[in-house]
Design an enzyme around this catalytic site. Structure first.
Site, PDB file in Angstrom:
ATOM      1  N   ASP A 190      28.784   1.126  -8.083  1.00  0.00           N
ATOM      2  CA  ASP A 190      28.519   1.662  -9.416  1.00  0.00           C
ATOM      3  C   ASP A 190      29.513   1.108 -10.440  1.00  0.00           C
ATOM      4  O   ASP A 190      30.660   0.824 -10.094  1.00  0.00           O
ATOM      5  CB  ASP A 190      28.624   3.193  -9.351  1.00  0.00           C
ATOM      6  CG  ASP A 190      27.915   3.871 -10.503  1.00  0.00           C
ATOM      7  OD1 ASP A 190      27.251   3.171 -11.301  1.00  0.00           O
ATOM      8  OD2 ASP A 190      28.025   5.104 -10.620  1.00  0.00           O
ATOM      9  N   GLY A 234      27.467  -1.803 -15.386  1.00  0.00           N
ATOM     10  CA  GLY A 234      27.086  -1.701 -16.800  1.00  0.00           C
ATOM     11  C   GLY A 234      28.301  -1.445 -17.681  1.00  0.00           C
ATOM     12  O   GLY A 234      28.515  -2.119 -18.697  1.00  0.00           O
ATOM     13  N   HIS A 241      26.097  -7.038 -13.732  1.00  0.00           N
ATOM     14  CA  HIS A 241      25.407  -7.131 -12.438  1.00  0.00           C
ATOM     15  C   HIS A 241      25.702  -8.476 -11.757  1.00  0.00           C
ATOM     16  O   HIS A 241      25.836  -8.546 -10.538  1.00  0.00           O
ATOM     17  CB  HIS A 241      23.898  -6.946 -12.621  1.00  0.00           C
ATOM     18  CG  HIS A 241      23.529  -5.562 -13.099  1.00  0.00           C
ATOM     19  ND1 HIS A 241      24.085  -4.424 -12.568  1.00  0.00           N
ATOM     20  CD2 HIS A 241      22.662  -5.135 -14.069  1.00  0.00           C
ATOM     21  CE1 HIS A 241      23.584  -3.352 -13.184  1.00  0.00           C
ATOM     22  NE2 HIS A 241      22.726  -3.762 -14.103  1.00  0.00           N
ATOM     23  N   ASN A 271      15.970   3.515 -10.354  1.00  0.00           N
ATOM     24  CA  ASN A 271      16.410   2.453 -11.280  1.00  0.00           C
ATOM     25  C   ASN A 271      15.273   1.807 -12.079  1.00  0.00           C
ATOM     26  O   ASN A 271      15.522   1.096 -13.052  1.00  0.00           O
ATOM     27  CB  ASN A 271      17.203   1.365 -10.534  1.00  0.00           C
ATOM     28  CG  ASN A 271      18.609   1.788 -10.158  1.00  0.00           C
ATOM     29  OD1 ASN A 271      19.176   1.312  -9.181  1.00  0.00           O
ATOM     30  ND2 ASN A 271      19.189   2.701 -10.925  1.00  0.00           N
TER      31      ASN A 271
HETATM   32  C1  FPP Z   1      25.131   0.268 -10.650  1.00  0.00           C
HETATM   33  O1  FPP Z   1      25.910   0.041 -11.800  1.00  0.00           O
HETATM   34  C2  FPP Z   1      24.660  -0.983 -10.124  1.00  0.00           C
HETATM   35  C3  FPP Z   1      23.334  -1.301  -9.924  1.00  0.00           C
HETATM   36  C4  FPP Z   1      22.239  -0.388 -10.210  1.00  0.00           C
HETATM   37  C5  FPP Z   1      22.962  -2.623  -9.420  1.00  0.00           C
HETATM   38  C6  FPP Z   1      23.713  -3.099  -8.226  1.00  0.00           C
HETATM   39  C7  FPP Z   1      23.553  -4.544  -8.139  1.00  0.00           C
HETATM   40  C8  FPP Z   1      24.553  -5.423  -7.863  1.00  0.00           C
HETATM   41  C9  FPP Z   1      25.946  -5.040  -7.517  1.00  0.00           C
HETATM   42  C10 FPP Z   1      24.325  -6.865  -7.930  1.00  0.00           C
HETATM   43  C11 FPP Z   1      23.459  -7.487  -6.934  1.00  0.00           C
HETATM   44  C12 FPP Z   1      23.600  -7.080  -5.542  1.00  0.00           C
HETATM   45  C13 FPP Z   1      23.193  -7.865  -4.520  1.00  0.00           C
HETATM   46  C14 FPP Z   1      23.236  -7.370  -3.126  1.00  0.00           C
HETATM   47  C15 FPP Z   1      22.697  -9.214  -4.757  1.00  0.00           C
HETATM   48  P1  FPP Z   1      25.380   0.598 -13.176  1.00  0.00           P
HETATM   49  O2  FPP Z   1      24.541  -0.441 -13.806  1.00  0.00           O
HETATM   50  O3  FPP Z   1      24.703   1.910 -12.963  1.00  0.00           O
HETATM   51  O4  FPP Z   1      26.715   0.782 -13.961  1.00  0.00           O
HETATM   52  P2  FPP Z   1      27.021   1.868 -15.064  1.00  0.00           P
HETATM   53  O5  FPP Z   1      27.030   3.190 -14.359  1.00  0.00           O
HETATM   54  O6  FPP Z   1      28.364   1.453 -15.550  1.00  0.00           O
HETATM   55  O7  FPP Z   1      25.960   1.773 -16.116  1.00  0.00           O
END
Ligand code: FPP
Length: 240
Positions: free
Chosen positions: A18, A21, A35, A66
């Site tokens: 997490d 973003g 990401h 998501n």
């Molecule tokens: C959560 O952070 C992250 C995700 C929903 C996406 C996870 C994807 C990756 C780490 C990249 C790709 C992975 C692979 C295995 C290729 P968020 O966007 O919810 O962050 P925030 O809470 O700060 O908004």
């Protein structure tokens, strides 16, 4: 330096990655930038696993919730998954990583699903590290799909309702070939389970760290694993 956890540490670690973003926003960049940085971290953490004694690593890449994000972010993440598989396949193969995907593939585009199938097949002979990537995954959705398949098999006369116990149901889960996680790590300071591996984490330890996922280094990973080594897991019983 963190202590050597290769013998005493968790064998199966699951991670809720997490904070991508917020990491991007802090830098005045679009969320997808975060990401991409997060995907690079996945590589670093996978590479650290053999030395740390982590045999199974399961990462939450995209949840069934998501899809509610903007179309730009969803499409960007799907493209990132496709590119990640295309670019990392050979390296994963050479490094002894066996890759599996969990989650419902029905809503994913055909190109991504065929890349996922190919990578699973390509790395099926590896056994050094078992990397499982959860895409369009939700714990409730997984249990619901499992229950549906189980009901179908009962309808078909393959088993009866008396055969249904926890062990039988677990065989219908996406994770049926994996051990349950010993430790779940969530980054970015949020202390929620967010529908991740609900069934499998019944007795898992949880560790919530403030670091945003793109900043989560192998050194911090090693430190978290070391703190796990000091815990006393009783599985509802009393200390032996
Ligand atoms: C959560 O952070 C992250 C995700 C929903 C996406 C996870 C994807 C990756 C780490 C990249 C790709 C992975 C692979 C295995 C290729 P968020 O966007 O919810 O962050 P925030 O809470 O700060 O908004």
């Amino acid at each position: 330096m963190a202590k050597d956890t290769s013998q005493t540490g968790p064998k199966h670690v699951a991670i809720i990655m997490d904070g991508n973003g917020r990491w991007a926003t802090q830098r005045g960049r679009p969320r997808l930038f975060g990401h991409h940085a997060g995907a690079k971290r996945v590589r670093d953490i996978v590479e650290a696993c053999p030395d740390l004694g982590v045999k199974y690593l399961t990462v939450f890449a995209f949840s069934t919730e998501n899809w509610k994000r903007t179309q730009t972010e969803v499409a960007g993440l799907m493209k990132l998954f496709r590119r990640y598989i295309e670019r990392e396949s050979q390296a994963l193969l050479k490094k002894g990583v066996r890759v599996r995907f969990i989650g419902d593939r029905v809503r994913l585009d055909d190109k991504l699903v065929s890349l996922m199938d190919e990578l699973e097949l390509l790395t099926a002979g590896n056994d050094l590290v078992h990397l499982t990537v959860a895409i369009n995954y939700g714990g409730r959705d997984e249990v619901t799909r499992a229950a549906k398949r189980l009901a179908y098999d009962i309808e078909q006369g393959k088993l009866t309702h008396n055969d249904v116990d926890a062990e039988t149901l677990a065989k219908y889960l996406d994770t049926h070939v994996l051990p349950d996680p010993d430790l779940v790590i969530r980054t970015s300071g949020e202390a929620r389970v967010s529908n991740f591996l609900l069934w499998q984490t019944a007795y898992s330890e949880y560790e919530f760290v403030d670091t945003l996922w793109p900043d989560f280094t192998p050194a911090e990973f090693a430190k978290v694993l070391a703190s796990y080594g000091t815990r006393d897991r009783r599985y509802g019983g009393v200390k032996a």
